[in-house]
Design an enzyme around this catalytic site. Structure first.
Site, PDB file in Angstrom:
ATOM      1  N   THR A   1      16.767  74.257  17.717  1.00 14.38           N
ATOM      2  CA  THR A   1      18.454  73.924  17.906  1.00 14.38           C
ATOM      3  C   THR A   1      18.766  73.164  19.270  1.00 14.38           C
ATOM      4  OG1 THR A   1      19.075  75.764  16.531  1.00 14.38           O
ATOM      5  CG2 THR A   1      21.006  74.372  17.612  1.00 14.38           C
TER       6      THR A   1
ATOM      7  N   GLN B   1      20.663  73.654  11.234  1.00 13.75           N
ATOM      8  CA  GLN B   1      20.811  73.092  12.781  1.00 13.75           C
ATOM      9  C   GLN B   1      20.302  71.985  12.970  1.00 13.75           C
ATOM     10  OE1 GLN B   1      19.591  76.199  11.788  1.00 13.75           O
ATOM     11  NE2 GLN B   1      20.479  77.751  12.650  1.00 13.75           N
TER      12      GLN B   1
ATOM     13  N   GLN C   1      25.830  70.876  10.221  1.00 14.27           N
ATOM     14  CA  GLN C   1      25.735  72.095  11.212  1.00 14.27           C
ATOM     15  C   GLN C   1      25.130  71.951  12.532  1.00 14.27           C
ATOM     16  OE1 GLN C   1      23.410  75.248   9.366  1.00 14.27           O
ATOM     17  NE2 GLN C   1      23.709  76.760  11.240  1.00 14.27           N
ATOM     18  N   ASP C   2      26.260  72.442  13.450  1.00 13.87           N
ATOM     19  CA  ASP C   2      25.846  72.186  14.981  1.00 13.87           C
ATOM     20  C   ASP C   2      26.018  70.775  15.274  1.00 13.87           C
ATOM     21  OD1 ASP C   2      25.625  74.975  14.473  1.00 13.87           O
ATOM     22  OD2 ASP C   2      23.336  75.142  15.104  1.00 13.87           O
TER      23      ASP C   2
ATOM     24  N   ASP D   1      29.864  75.820  12.188  1.00 12.52           N
ATOM     25  CA  ASP D   1      29.730  75.988  13.263  1.00 12.52           C
ATOM     26  C   ASP D   1      29.602  74.781  14.168  1.00 12.52           C
ATOM     27  OD1 ASP D   1      29.953  78.698  12.607  1.00 12.52           O
ATOM     28  OD2 ASP D   1      27.677  78.910  12.712  1.00 12.52           O
TER      29      ASP D   1
ATOM     30  N   ARG E   1      34.247  81.802  14.485  1.00 16.05           N
ATOM     31  CA  ARG E   1      33.597  82.935  14.211  1.00 16.05           C
ATOM     32  C   ARG E   1      32.853  83.331  15.477  1.00 16.05           C
ATOM     33  NH1 ARG E   1      28.563  82.807  10.159  1.00 16.05           N
ATOM     34  NH2 ARG E   1      27.578  80.907  11.018  1.00 16.05           N
TER      35      ARG E   1
ATOM     36  N   TRP F   1      30.122  84.045  17.618  1.00 12.09           N
ATOM     37  CA  TRP F   1      28.607  83.778  17.675  1.00 12.09           C
ATOM     38  C   TRP F   1      28.209  84.755  18.805  1.00 12.09           C
ATOM     39  CZ3 TRP F   1      25.988  79.391  20.768  1.00 12.09           C
ATOM     40  CH2 TRP F   1      24.591  79.406  20.528  1.00 12.09           C
TER      41      TRP F   1
END
Length: 549
Positions: free
Chosen positions: A310, A340, A362-363, A384, A460, A462
């Site tokens: 990531t 990711q 994502q990310d 996220d 949320r 992490w």
């Protein structure tokens, strides 16, 4: 005083098996250390303000009698710095012996990079404290600790030799020392010189609010100066003495630019397919584009590729301090199946990003560390897609959920943010002011087709002390009435801080919010102003920045 080698061994064997309240692993409990005769009440009092007081007292027991408070704090930071050198050497040995292991090579290489960043931040904090710059010192120590955690966490996925296990254990111990130094810096800043008044680190969750000034609310007017002129130009084809790539222009920037001297890179309209890295020594670099969707830097690296992480998947990654960007798009086109896939990763302290667009799934935006200010940006993703452990303020931004397109007919669960604070003393958190939280046009069509199967959450946790707040923002109908999403079971639900204040829109109703989120008290909302949360008035103000050109 013991030699550095002897002292390092002492720290390693005393602490390497100690447990942590936010467990990385499950080591055996550490024995209760015995204070040497030279330990003094000030050390005991100071160590009571840390998360690991026994290890703190043991590590500082060789100090001479009656140290000043500043000497005590500097000694705690020096312990972290000294043992960081050993940790880096251990990881270097792993790298040297890992030619046949791609995973270990990648993990060790990244580990060395983040530990180098950690060394740099600790050194800056040591210089800052005697000059009274405690807010800066705390920000840099927060990042130093975050980088140590990143190293440990990266090695976890390549833990196939004894050397890796030993390095992880040592880095675990190192991060305890760094946590203690950070906690002491917190108390020094908040409670003053008298160690008898110091207290263990607290957060808003248990009623602690740092004092805040009266200015710098959500109407803060900082941004990028309009008077900047290009030093170099990037254009497709490289005609007229243009650089062909953004990376070539970055490489042309001077190393270690003096404060206030900016290197401005004008990136003409076009699509630039490349990976861009702005390293630690390239300070005060500025990207100026021709507008969102016109100047586009694009890549597709993702964790589905061999050896990719990531951290390394970012299309653009910035470490050098004082970075600025305006009027461009950065994207990662790997797609939702790739998981990711980062568009931009920011580790630049005092960075200002204005009127930029970040597109991914994502990310998307890895706001990794330190102090960051985003003004009038557009951030697009799904899972996220704003994450990291920075102290970041997002002002007047559009935050838009896009479809994941895996099995949309079955519904999608998306968390907009995933903040990664691992320690209550870290000065980090995500603050959204005057922002719009909504979906892209194609997502909202999908949502309206069957809203019951689509759930979108503000965030949320992490990590254990995750902190995110929304202030004076418009929360669209796609935000689920519960507002916030657990990570796994009850992890972090008693230690996180998720707050909302004076938001509007169909998704802003607090009546069904989860019990572990909060309404920010009106008397404390200025805690999250740009001035107070990231000291923005000292470095974001256009008049101040213009004066430094």
């Amino acid at each position: 005083m013991a030699s550095l080698f002897t002292f390092t061994l002492f720290i390693f064997f005393t602490l390497s098996t100690a447990s942590r309240s936010h467990k990385h692993h499950s080591p055996t409990p550490a024995p209760t250390p015995t204070l040497s005769p030279t330990a003094v009440p000030d050390i005991q009092q100071a160590c009571k303000a840390t998360r690991f007081p026994q290890q703190c007292e043991s590590s500082l027991s060789n100090l001479p009698p009656n140290p000043t408070t500043l000497q005590l704090l500097q000694s705690a930071i020096s312990l972290s710095s000294d043992n960081l050198v050993t940790a880096k050497s251990m990881v270097k040995s792993i790298l040297d012996s890992s030619s046949t292991s791609r995973n270990r090579t990648v993990a060790a290489t990244t580990c060395i990079e983040v530990l180098t960043n950690s060394q740099h931040r600790i050194s800056l904090s040591q210089d800052a404290l005697p000059r009274g710059r405690t807010k800066d010192a705390r920000a840099w120590l927060s990042a130093a600790l975050a980088y140590q955690y990143d190293c440990w966490n990266g090695l976890k996925y390549a833990n196939d030799t004894r050397a890796v296990g030993e390095a992880m254990s040592f880095i675990d111990s190192l991060s305890m020392l760094s946590s203690n130094a950070l906690a002491m810096a917190f108390s020094y800043d908040v409670y003053g010189n008298d160690t008898s008044s110091w207290k263990p680190p607290s957060t808003e969750r248990n009623g602690f609010w740092e004092a805040s000034g009266s200015g710098g609310g959500s109407d803060f007017k900082g941004g990028i100066p309009s008077t900047l002129t290009p030093d170099v130009t990037v254009c497709k084809g490289g005609e007229n003495k243009c650089y062909k790539t953004v990376q070539e222009a970055v490489n042309a920037a001077p190393d270690n630019s003096v404060e206030g001297k900016r290197f401005v890179i004008y990136i003409k309209e076009g699509v630039y397919e490349e990976t861009v890295r702005v390293p630690l020594e390239k300070r005060n670099v500025v990207f100026l584009g021709d507008g969102m969707g016109k100047t586009v830097i694009t890549g597709s690296a993702n964790v589905g590729q061999p050896g990719m992480t990531t951290y390394n998947s970012a299309t653009v990654a910035v470490i050098g301090d004082g970075f600025m960007a305006k009027d461009l798009t950065i994207q990662n086109t790997a797609g939702p199946d790739a998981h990711q896939a980062v568009a931009v990763r920011v580790d630049s302290d005092l960075s200002v990003i204005e009127n930029c667009e970040f597109i991914g799934n994502q990310d998307t935006l890895y706001a990794h560390s330190l102090r960051q200010f985003y003004k009038s940006c557009r951030i697009i993703g799904n899972v996220d897609f704003i994450f990291g452990n920075s102290a970041a303020i997002f002002q007047d931004c559009q935050v838009l959920v896009r479809p994941r397109q895996l099995k949309p007919e079955k519904g999608e669960n998306n968390a907009i943010t995933a903040h990664g604070r691992t320690d209550p003393s870290q000065t980090t958190g995500f603050v959204f002011q005057n922002c719009l939280i909504n979906g892209t046009e194609d997502y909202m069509a999908l949502y309206h087709n069957n809203p019951k199967v689509h759930k979108n959450y503000l965030g949320r946790p992490w990590k254990e002390y995750s902190r995110t707040v929304f202030i004076h923002s418009v929360l669209g109908e796609l935000v689920t009435p519960q507002g916030w999403m657990p990570w796994s079971g009850d992890f972090a639900l008693k230690t996180l801080y998720y707050g909302e204040f004076d938001n509007s829109g169909e998704g802003s109703d607090l009546s069904q919010r989860v019990s572990w989120s909060s309404k920010i008290p009106a008397e404390h909302v200025l805690t999250y102003s740009a001035d107070n949360f990231i000291q923005g008035g000292e470095w974001i103000s256009p008049s101040l920045l213009s004066a430094h050109q």
